[in-house]
Design an enzyme around this catalytic site. Structure first.
Site, PDB file in Angstrom:
ATOM      1  N   LYS A  96       0.885  -1.018   0.183  1.00 13.48           N
ATOM      2  CA  LYS A  96       0.107  -0.031  -0.094  1.00 13.48           C
ATOM      3  C   LYS A  96       0.838   1.118  -0.144  1.00 13.48           C
ATOM      4  CE  LYS A  96      -3.230   2.464   2.788  1.00 13.48           C
ATOM      5  NZ  LYS A  96      -3.678   2.769   4.167  1.00 13.48           N
ATOM      6  N   ALA A 184      -9.639   6.115   2.057  1.00 15.63           N
ATOM      7  CA  ALA A 184      -9.458   7.066   3.583  1.00 15.63           C
ATOM      8  C   ALA A 184     -10.608   8.187   3.601  1.00 15.63           C
ATOM      9  CB  ALA A 184      -8.320   7.891   3.530  1.00 15.63           C
ATOM     10  N   GLY A 185     -11.070   8.275   4.817  1.00 16.87           N
ATOM     11  CA  GLY A 185     -11.970   9.174   4.971  1.00 16.87           C
ATOM     12  C   GLY A 185     -13.350   8.845   5.298  1.00 16.87           C
TER      13      GLY A 185
END
Lengths: 262, 67
Positions: A96, A184-185
């Site tokens: 990643k 993300a988020g």
């Protein structure tokens, strides 16, 4: 069943391993989420050499595929080194790729990201690049050989959800053959549902589960959310329309002949 | 006698030695560790041919939680 970089998976929920109150909680969360891919990182050892690494022992017991990250890297050079260390440690070519360019919102540095991705792909890595929703960046990552893209929905750990749904929908349309994973988020299960309804392949999250008051239950909620969104996408969502349309057939109902309301 | 820095702690060795020789003398319980010498990653296949010298920094790199 779907295929992620050569692995057949049932689950479309990928889970981070950070910020849990205990290893026992982490293990319970992995079980409750039914995830098959977990992310982890590397660090310089600070404890004596004779100390056993209980985190590693715990992670091995999960049986999940490992997706190591390059957290903390700010340039291509360090990200490549970090990836090479991870490949040896975890015996996987999955990485990643995180190359952070800004301290405030932890936004990826797109220039160093592409540079690192190109070098890692040449070295035989399967690169999972953490990127923004910028189409041009995604195209460049595809051009250097990435088969997977991991755009953010919002900054890491913010829980703000889909800040730019238009951009995310456009990415899905413009990259129909790429594996797209929102990285993300994500703050709520409803965010995950919406992502999956758009046709994204999977969701990767950490904080929303880890800092929940009851992480195991939240993990299960996200498992159901991802499944619900995926099922809805496969079933085909109806198109929105402005004019109401009765669900019940009105012909031959007792008052069907009354004047229409104006 | 030479001195190296292992995870930022000083350690004395009789003489220059390979990483493999050094590891053989350590009470390592954590088998999952990579090694960097002077901040450069050393692959396992190079442990025999990489020698530790006076003043070197040797770091063990291990798994940790991550998102």
């Amino acid at each position: 069943m779907w295929n992620l970089a050569g692995k057949n998976l049932q689950s479309r929920l990928l889970l981070g391993t950070a910020n849990y109150s205990s290893l026992q909680t982490l293990q319970s969360v992995v079980t409750a989420s039914e995830t098959e891919v977990i992310t982890l990182s590397i660090t310089r050892q600070h404890s004596p050499l004779s100390t056993e690494n209980f985190f590693w022992k715990s992670i091995k017991n999960t049986g999940c595929h490992l997706l190591p990250n390059t957290a903390g890297c700010r340039d291509a050079e360090s990200a490549v080194t970090c990836a090479e260390i991870s490949r040896e440690l975890f015996n996987t070519n999955w990485i990643k790729l995180e190359v952070i360019g800004d301290d405030y919102n932890l936004q990826p540095d797109p220039f160093e990201l592409v540079k690192a991705a190109e070098r890692l792909i040449k070295k035989g890595f399967e690169v999972f690049p953490y990127c923004t929703d910028d189409q041009v960046l995604c195209k460049k990552l595809q051009n250097v050989g990435c088969r997977i893209l991991m755009p953010w929905a919002a900054p890491i750990g913010s829980g703000k959800g889909l800040l730019n749904p238009y951009a995310l929908e456009t990415l899905r349309q413009r990259f129909p053959d790429m594996i797209l994973i929102i990285d993300a988020g994500i703050g709520r299960p409803s965010h995950a549902v919406r992502i999956m309804e758009m046709g994204y392949d999977a969701v990767l999250l950490n904080t929303a589960v880890a800092i929940s008051c009851q992480p195991e239950i939240m993990a299960a909620a996200f498992r159901h959310a991802v499944q619900a969104g995926q099922m809805a996408f496969e079933a085909g969502l109806m198109l929105e329309r402005n004019m109401a349309q009765s669900c019940t057939p009105l012909l031959d109902t007792p008052f069907w002949h009354q004047e229409l309301l104006s | 006698m030479i001195t190296i820095h292992v995870n930022h702690e000083q350690q004395s060795l009789d003489k220059d030695q390979s990483i493999n020789d050094f590891l053989a003398q350590q009470p390592l319980k954590n088998r999952c560790a990579a090694i960097a010498v002077n901040h450069h990653f050393i692959p396992r296949s190079h442990y025999d041919s990489t020698w530790l010298h006076d003043g070197d920094y040797l770091d063990f790199i291990t798994p940790m939680q991550g998102g």
